[in-house]
Each structure stands twice: as structure tokens, then as C-alpha cells.
Design a protein around this motif. Structure first.
Motif, PDB file in Angstrom:
ATOM      1  N   VAL A  28       0.844  -1.199   0.000  1.00 34.97           N
ATOM      2  CA  VAL A  28       0.000   0.000   0.000  1.00 34.97           C
ATOM      3  C   VAL A  28       0.882   1.252   0.000  1.00 34.97           C
ATOM      4  N   CYS A  29       2.025   1.206   0.692  1.00 31.50           N
ATOM      5  CA  CYS A  29       2.942   2.360   0.695  1.00 31.50           C
ATOM      6  C   CYS A  29       3.334   2.762  -0.726  1.00 31.50           C
ATOM      7  N   ARG A  50       1.341  10.084  -0.051  1.00 36.25           N
ATOM      8  CA  ARG A  50       1.836  10.919   1.051  1.00 36.25           C
ATOM      9  C   ARG A  50       3.373  10.994   1.035  1.00 36.25           C
ATOM     10  N   LYS A  68       7.038  10.803   2.103  1.00 37.04           N
ATOM     11  CA  LYS A  68       7.821  10.026   3.064  1.00 37.04           C
ATOM     12  C   LYS A  68       9.185  10.693   3.200  1.00 37.04           C
ATOM     13  N   CYS A  87       3.363  11.149   5.427  1.00 36.08           N
ATOM     14  CA  CYS A  87       3.162   9.755   5.845  1.00 36.08           C
ATOM     15  C   CYS A  87       2.633   9.702   7.284  1.00 36.08           C
ATOM     16  N   LEU A  88       1.571   8.951   7.488  1.00 39.99           N
ATOM     17  CA  LEU A  88       0.969   8.872   8.826  1.00 39.99           C
ATOM     18  C   LEU A  88       1.876   8.135   9.806  1.00 39.99           C
ATOM     19  N   LEU A  89       2.528   7.093   9.307  1.00 39.18           N
ATOM     20  CA  LEU A  89       3.401   6.314  10.202  1.00 39.18           C
ATOM     21  C   LEU A  89       4.527   7.203  10.743  1.00 39.18           C
ATOM     22  N   CYS A 106       0.065   2.785  10.688  1.00 45.20           N
ATOM     23  CA  CYS A 106      -0.505   2.596   9.363  1.00 45.20           C
ATOM     24  C   CYS A 106       0.111   1.315   8.818  1.00 45.20           C
ATOM     25  N   GLY A 149       0.360   0.148   5.990  1.00 43.64           N
ATOM     26  CA  GLY A 149       0.800   0.207   4.590  1.00 43.64           C
ATOM     27  C   GLY A 149       2.058  -0.580   4.269  1.00 43.64           C
ATOM     28  N   PRO A 150       3.124  -0.513   5.110  1.00 40.81           N
ATOM     29  CA  PRO A 150       4.361  -1.219   4.751  1.00 40.81           C
ATOM     30  C   PRO A 150       4.197  -2.734   4.729  1.00 40.81           C
ATOM     31  N   LEU A 185      -6.006   5.839   2.846  1.00 42.76           N
ATOM     32  CA  LEU A 185      -5.138   7.023   2.963  1.00 42.76           C
ATOM     33  C   LEU A 185      -5.754   8.204   2.242  1.00 42.76           C
TER      34      LEU A 185
END
Ligand code: SF4
Ligand code: SF4
Ligand code: SF4
Length: 332
Positions: A200-201, A206, A208, A229-231, A237, A239-240, A251
Motif C-alpha cells: 500500500v505504501c 503521502r 515520506k 506519511c501517517l506512520l 498505518c 501500509g508497509p 489514505l
């Protein structure tokens, strides 16, 4: 005109959202009706199991099976619909990975019953009554399916042809899978449909910046920066650790990824992969610092294994099995 596909939709342990996703086809549902006749859809039409029993084997062309397997009825229907269907599709994250119902694998069947029929604040049950699999009344015997100790994915109890993840899958996926089969363009057996082999990332727009974090916070407690990036802002998140294919849907709606597409092909355990992503961005270097930082991750198991505890390496928590709470025999 070529003969229409015979379609079955079934729900086992489910929230109903996967069936609603089919309705979300909107006007495309007319295209679906043009290529397929629906023979079974419990959420929408009355039907009797004996009618399914009466079908010849492989009578149904495509069965979209949503929900996890957590009781004897779900497992029975998985076997029956496998027998009656040419193509069996695990539809939605519960069916693909065990999903939200699979989080019950932290307990056994008796503990689940105790929580639901005794311990919840809204329950008054002075006689400690529990549902019984068989009850005799004046009219005869009433039966309920037995609840299993261990929740399973569809693929853990039956041979699945295709997997369509998503909680729920987006309507286009339904069309993709049914349309492909209608057009004779079957994906390779065992394929996961509508996904990429990235994360997903990789689909997320977003920014990074390889920022490190010294704390984690739940998304509703902060106003997150909308472009970054939310993380890297301390919001978990997934995503990773999650397979791409949804175009980073959550997102785009300002919410972190919760992991509903499951792990990528080269990852066995989504939660472990996410833990390693979390470890790699923490500033803390000593034990106390790590404990302090990770204390902001509320409900780690439910966060890291929200959709896939039954198919993860953990599979379930170690608890005693209970009478009547049969453990599912795994197919694979
Ligand atoms: S995958 Fe999501 S929408 Fe579908 S049944 Fe499970 S919880 Fe509901
Ligand atoms: S962790 Fe989440 S917000 Fe950050 S890039 Fe990945 S998907 Fe996007
Ligand atoms: S962003 Fe994550 S939780 Fe949201 S739909 Fe995509 S895979 Fe599922």
C-alpha cells in the motif's frame, strides 16, 4: 446468447458488508444480471439448504463465499458449496484470512460464550443459560450449529480457486472476477485477484521523509498532517506490511491503512512484517525507551493482526479446547 453463469453468494461468519459490496455495484448490477443468474444469496433471497443439496455436483459456475469459518454450519456449507461449484472464490478478508471474526482465536468457544452471554454489562443472565446445539420443545428438536474453538479462513478448510481480499472488496473487483469468468478468462488457480505485488505504501501519495518517531498515537487523538506519511507522524498505518491493489483507498480518506488486503506474496506474517517496520522507525534504543514508545500502540494484536490472525504464524492463542468446540481440521 451464451448460457448465463450460475452464481451463488454465501456468507459464513460475516458482518454482511461483503454482501452490501455486491449491491454497491449500483447500475453495474444490471450488467451482472445480464451475464449471471443468482441461484443462492441468503442475504437477499429465501432459500433452503435442501435445494442446494439437490443440485448436481459442479452445478454452480461461480460461488463468492464471504465470511470466516467459525461453526459447524459454516464448515458444512464450505464443503457443500465446493462440491456444487466449478469455481469457489474466497470473497473478502474474512474469507481470505479469517478477518475480524478470526480475532476470536485469542479465546476458545466457552470463553467467547461467557463473554457474550455473561460478562457484557448489558447482559442479565442469572441462570447462566448458554445456547445449546440441541433443544427439545413440544414441536420437536431445535438445533444450532456448534461453535468452534478456532476460527479458520475458507482456504484452511476447503480448496479455494481464487482469493479476493478487501474489507469489503471494492465493487470493481466483483465485476473483474465474475466478468473474467464469464469471458472465459480465468486467472491461474490460487491467484489473488485485483492486487499488486507491491505494498500500500507504494500506492500512497503521502510524502515520506524517513522521519523517526518517539511515540505512537491513535488517529482520532491528533489532527494529522494531510500530506505526510501517517506512520512517520506516529500513527500506526499498516501500509508497509499490506499488499497493494486498493489504490491506498483509506489514505485517500485520511485514515491509516488497517491491513485488509493481507500480506504480500513474499511475506508470511503480516503482523511480524509490521513490527519490523515499526522497529525500524523508532528513535528509542534501549529497552525502557522501546517499552515507552510502543505503549502508545493500543491493542497490538488487534492492530497488527486485525484481518489475519487465523492465517498468521501465530494462528491462535494457546487456550484449552472446550467440549463441543471442535478445532477445524486444516486442509492445507
Ligand atoms: S471482509 Fe469486512 S466487510 Fe466482508 S464480511 Fe469481513 S468484516 Fe465484513
Ligand atoms: S505508512 Fe501509510 S501513510 Fe505512510 S506511506 Fe505507507 S501507506 Fe502511506
Ligand atoms: S488502505 Fe489498507 S485497509 Fe484501506 S482498503 Fe487499502 S488495504 Fe484495506
Amino acid at each position: 446468447m451464451a448460457e448465463k453463469l450460475k452464481l451463488a453468494l454465501y456468507w459464513a461468519a460475516t458482518c454482511g458488508g461483503c454482501d452490501v459490496a455486491v449491491l454497491d455495484l449500483n447500475e453495474k448490477i444490471l450488467d451482472l444480471a445480464a451475464v449471471a443468474d443468482i441461484y443462492l444469496w441468503p442475504v437477499a433471497m429465501d432459500f433452503k439448504y435442501k435445494d442446494v443439496d439437490a443440485w448436481p455436483d459442479k452445478f454452480i459456475d461461480v460461488c463468492l463465499f464471504n465470511g470466516a469459518i467459525r461453526n459447524a454450519e459454516g464448515e458444512h456449507m464450505a464443503h457443500l458449496l465446493r462440491q456444487k461449484s466449478k469455481v469457489l472464490v474466497a470473497f473478502g478478508s474474512c474469507s481470505c484470512f479469517g478477518g475480524i471474526p478470526g480475532l476470536a482465536n485469542v479465546a476458545n468457544a466457552a470463553e467467547v460464550m461467557d463473554r457474550v452471554y455473561q460478562e457484557t454489562w448489558s447482559t442479565g443472565n442469572p441462570d447462566h443459560v448458554r445456547p445449546q446445539t440441541s433443544t427439545t420443545v413440544a414441536e420437536g428438536e431445535l438445533t444450532l450449529p456448534s461453535l468452534y474453538d478456532t476460527v479458520a479462513s475458507l482456504g484452511q478448510v476447503e480448496d479455494v480457486d481464487y482469493f479476493v481480499p478487501g474489507c469489503p472488496p471494492v465493487p470493481e473487483r466483483i465485476w473483474e472476477v465474475v466478468g473474467a469468468i464469464a469471458g472465459g478468462k480465468l486467472p491461474a488457480k490460487g491467484a489473488t485477484v485485483g492486487v499488486t505485488d507491491k505494498t500500500v505504501c507504494d500506492e500512497c501519495s503521502r510524502l515520506k521523509e524517513e522521519k523517526m518517531v518517539d511515540h505512537f498515537v491513535r488517529p482520532h487523538l491528533v489532527m494529522a498532517d494531510k500530506d505526510h506519511c501517517l506512520l512517520e507522524q506516529g500513527i500506526i498505518c499498516m501500509g508497509p506490511a499490506t499488499r497493494g491493489g486498493c489504490s491506498a483507498r483509506c489514505l485517500n480518506a485520511w485514515m491509516p491503512c488497517r491491513g485488509c488486503y493481507g500480506p504480500t506474496d513474499n511475506v508470511t506474517d503480516q503482523g511480524a512484517k509490521m513490527l519490523s517496520a515499526i522497529a525500524s522507525i523508532m528513535t528509542a534504543t534501549d529497552d525502557a525507551g522501546v517499552r515507552n514508545t510502543t505503549s502508545g500502540i493500543v491493542d497490538p494484536l488487534g492492530t497488527l493482526y486485525r484481518f489475519g490472525l487465523p492465517t498468521s504464524l501465530l494462528h491462535r492463542a494457546k487456550t484449552k479446547s472446550t467440549a463441543g468446540g471442535k478445532n477445524v481440521t486444516h486442509h492445507h
